[in-house]
Design a protein around this motif. Sequence first.
Motif, PDB file in Angstrom:
ATOM      1  N   UNK A  35       0.693  -1.416  -0.170  1.00  0.00           N
ATOM      2  CA  UNK A  35      -0.090   0.026   0.080  1.00  0.00           C
ATOM      3  C   UNK A  35       0.935   1.252   0.012  1.00  0.00           C
ATOM      4  N   UNK A  36       0.540   2.081  -0.891  1.00  0.00           N
ATOM      5  CA  UNK A  36       1.142   3.587  -0.843  1.00  0.00           C
ATOM      6  C   UNK A  36       0.717   4.254   0.601  1.00  0.00           C
ATOM      7  N   UNK A  37      -0.193   3.825   1.071  1.00  0.00           N
ATOM      8  CA  UNK A  37      -0.711   4.709   2.106  1.00  0.00           C
ATOM      9  C   UNK A  37      -1.825   3.929   2.993  1.00  0.00           C
ATOM     10  N   UNK A  38      -1.786   3.667   4.331  1.00  0.00           N
ATOM     11  CA  UNK A  38      -2.579   2.834   4.989  1.00  0.00           C
ATOM     12  C   UNK A  38      -2.841   3.457   6.448  1.00  0.00           C
ATOM     13  N   UNK A  39      -4.030   3.351   7.038  1.00  0.00           N
ATOM     14  CA  UNK A  39      -4.362   3.743   8.088  1.00  0.00           C
ATOM     15  C   UNK A  39      -5.266   3.053   9.161  1.00  0.00           C
ATOM     16  N   UNK A  40      -4.865   2.479  10.203  1.00  0.00           N
ATOM     17  CA  UNK A  40      -5.937   1.714  11.014  1.00  0.00           C
ATOM     18  C   UNK A  40      -7.276   2.522  11.530  1.00  0.00           C
ATOM     19  N   UNK A  41      -8.197   2.379  10.966  1.00  0.00           N
ATOM     20  CA  UNK A  41      -9.185   3.465  11.541  1.00  0.00           C
ATOM     21  C   UNK A  41     -10.108   2.970  12.418  1.00  0.00           C
ATOM     22  N   UNK A  42     -10.265   1.355  12.593  1.00  0.00           N
ATOM     23  CA  UNK A  42     -11.242   1.028  13.651  1.00  0.00           C
ATOM     24  C   UNK A  42     -10.964  -0.466  14.129  1.00  0.00           C
ATOM     25  N   UNK A  43     -11.244  -0.633  15.453  1.00  0.00           N
ATOM     26  CA  UNK A  43     -11.051  -1.876  15.977  1.00  0.00           C
ATOM     27  C   UNK A  43     -12.297  -2.223  16.762  1.00  0.00           C
ATOM     28  N   UNK A  44     -12.927  -3.409  16.248  1.00  0.00           N
ATOM     29  CA  UNK A  44     -14.171  -3.917  17.119  1.00  0.00           C
ATOM     30  C   UNK A  44     -13.809  -5.495  17.496  1.00  0.00           C
ATOM     31  N   UNK A  45     -14.615  -5.871  18.559  1.00  0.00           N
ATOM     32  CA  UNK A  45     -14.713  -6.858  19.261  1.00  0.00           C
ATOM     33  C   UNK A  45     -15.866  -7.665  18.726  1.00  0.00           C
ATOM     34  N   UNK A  46     -15.731  -8.653  18.493  1.00  0.00           N
ATOM     35  CA  UNK A  46     -16.950  -9.876  18.401  1.00  0.00           C
ATOM     36  C   UNK A  46     -16.751 -11.054  18.849  1.00  0.00           C
ATOM     37  N   UNK A  47     -17.797 -11.835  18.571  1.00  0.00           N
ATOM     38  CA  UNK A  47     -17.671 -13.362  19.298  1.00  0.00           C
ATOM     39  C   UNK A  47     -17.385 -13.453  20.805  1.00  0.00           C
ATOM     40  N   UNK A  48     -17.936 -12.741  21.586  1.00  0.00           N
ATOM     41  CA  UNK A  48     -17.995 -12.708  23.276  1.00  0.00           C
ATOM     42  C   UNK A  48     -16.455 -12.359  23.419  1.00  0.00           C
ATOM     43  N   UNK A  49     -15.853 -11.519  22.796  1.00  0.00           N
ATOM     44  CA  UNK A  49     -14.590 -11.158  22.969  1.00  0.00           C
ATOM     45  C   UNK A  49     -13.393 -12.039  22.494  1.00  0.00           C
ATOM     46  N   UNK A  50     -13.811 -12.983  21.767  1.00  0.00           N
ATOM     47  CA  UNK A  50     -12.794 -14.034  21.403  1.00  0.00           C
ATOM     48  C   UNK A  50     -11.985 -13.689  20.011  1.00  0.00           C
ATOM     49  N   UNK A  51     -12.770 -12.921  19.203  1.00  0.00           N
ATOM     50  CA  UNK A  51     -12.057 -12.165  18.170  1.00  0.00           C
ATOM     51  C   UNK A  51     -12.212 -10.518  18.056  1.00  0.00           C
ATOM     52  N   UNK A  52     -11.157 -10.054  17.206  1.00  0.00           N
ATOM     53  CA  UNK A  52     -11.014  -8.856  17.065  1.00  0.00           C
ATOM     54  C   UNK A  52     -10.969  -8.549  15.521  1.00  0.00           C
ATOM     55  N   UNK A  53     -11.755  -7.427  15.045  1.00  0.00           N
ATOM     56  CA  UNK A  53     -11.554  -6.974  13.871  1.00  0.00           C
ATOM     57  C   UNK A  53     -11.043  -5.649  13.498  1.00  0.00           C
ATOM     58  N   UNK A  54      -9.876  -5.759  12.819  1.00  0.00           N
ATOM     59  CA  UNK A  54      -9.037  -4.415  12.479  1.00  0.00           C
ATOM     60  C   UNK A  54      -9.420  -3.902  11.014  1.00  0.00           C
ATOM     61  N   UNK A  55      -9.787  -2.617  11.140  1.00  0.00           N
ATOM     62  CA  UNK A  55     -10.280  -2.173   9.788  1.00  0.00           C
ATOM     63  C   UNK A  55      -9.375  -1.126   9.562  1.00  0.00           C
ATOM     64  N   UNK A  56      -8.682  -1.391   8.078  1.00  0.00           N
ATOM     65  CA  UNK A  56      -7.806  -0.230   7.719  1.00  0.00           C
ATOM     66  C   UNK A  56      -8.124   0.240   6.358  1.00  0.00           C
ATOM     67  N   UNK A  57      -7.695   1.527   6.263  1.00  0.00           N
ATOM     68  CA  UNK A  57      -8.131   2.512   5.213  1.00  0.00           C
ATOM     69  C   UNK A  57      -6.607   2.378   4.289  1.00  0.00           C
ATOM     70  N   UNK A  58      -6.828   1.749   2.940  1.00  0.00           N
ATOM     71  CA  UNK A  58      -5.669   1.848   2.433  1.00  0.00           C
ATOM     72  C   UNK A  58      -5.635   2.230   0.687  1.00  0.00           C
ATOM     73  N   UNK A  59      -4.538   2.388   0.216  1.00  0.00           N
ATOM     74  CA  UNK A  59      -4.358   2.722  -1.205  1.00  0.00           C
ATOM     75  C   UNK A  59      -3.267   1.932  -1.913  1.00  0.00           C
ATOM     76  N   UNK A  60      -3.779   0.901  -2.429  1.00  0.00           N
ATOM     77  CA  UNK A  60      -2.584   0.153  -3.099  1.00  0.00           C
ATOM     78  C   UNK A  60      -1.637   0.844  -4.151  1.00  0.00           C
ATOM     79  N   UNK A  61      -0.303   0.318  -4.009  1.00  0.00           N
ATOM     80  CA  UNK A  61       0.527   0.901  -4.909  1.00  0.00           C
ATOM     81  C   UNK A  61       0.276   0.784  -6.334  1.00  0.00           C
ATOM     82  N   UNK A  62      -0.034  -0.295  -6.713  1.00  0.00           N
ATOM     83  CA  UNK A  62      -0.781  -0.523  -8.011  1.00  0.00           C
ATOM     84  C   UNK A  62      -1.786  -1.590  -8.213  1.00  0.00           C
TER      85      UNK A  62
END
Length: 232
Positions: free
Chosen positions: A172-199
């Motif tokens: 990625x030419x640029x990326x940013x972690x925008x959100x972290x959410x918890x699911x499945x009673x706290x056993x899983x986390x979801x990381x959400x990134x906004x990014x722009x691929x290099x090509x």
Amino acid sequence: MSDLMFSSVFGTADSLVSSVSASSFLLCSVVSIVLGLVIAGVYMFRHRYSKNFVVTLALLPLIVQMVITLVNGNLGAGIAVMGVFNLVRFRSIPGSAKDIGSVFLAMAVGLATGMGFLGLAVLFTAIIAVVNVVYVLSPLGRPREAEKTLKIVVPEDLEFDGIFDDVLDRFAAEHELTEVTMSNMGSLYTLEYTLRLREPGMEKRLIDEVRCLNGNLKVTLGKCELKPQGVL
């Protein structure tokens, strides 16, 4: 020759209607029709369009010419009359910037032919047509690779802080972690990134490398969705 280019075929513009002959009016009308077709062709060049809008665009110089002729060469009155036309919405869908620019071009050409400046109208249309083709074919204004949203599911026992940065830096030419959410009673986390691929075409390789780091859990890569902004 240059003086003829910027002179009116009607002579003076102070009393335009009284000086208009049938032949000169027909000449201006023919020029308006031809230039309207040219403007419509320029508008259609590598652009999505509807037949109704193209026909309206082709007729607009002739309509404006008639209005300018009828207001007796009074430029201020002509502009005021054309301003009334802005109150009439002749399109049922929102227009793009090119739609608006093409309408202004057609009105400007109709204004020139209505005042009898046929040479100026032809020269102006030719310049706009050439410049438009050059700009459309050039990289001017070409958008970069669109932003995408990357969602990575990780287990709760994984220290995910910065673990994906090396992979994202490569793809990625640029990326940013925008959100972290918890699911499945706290056993899983979801990381959400906004990014722009290099090509383009790097999606699969990126996902494969991310899967090696998150324990082969779910990875989603798609278009970046604009989230609604709060009202102040």
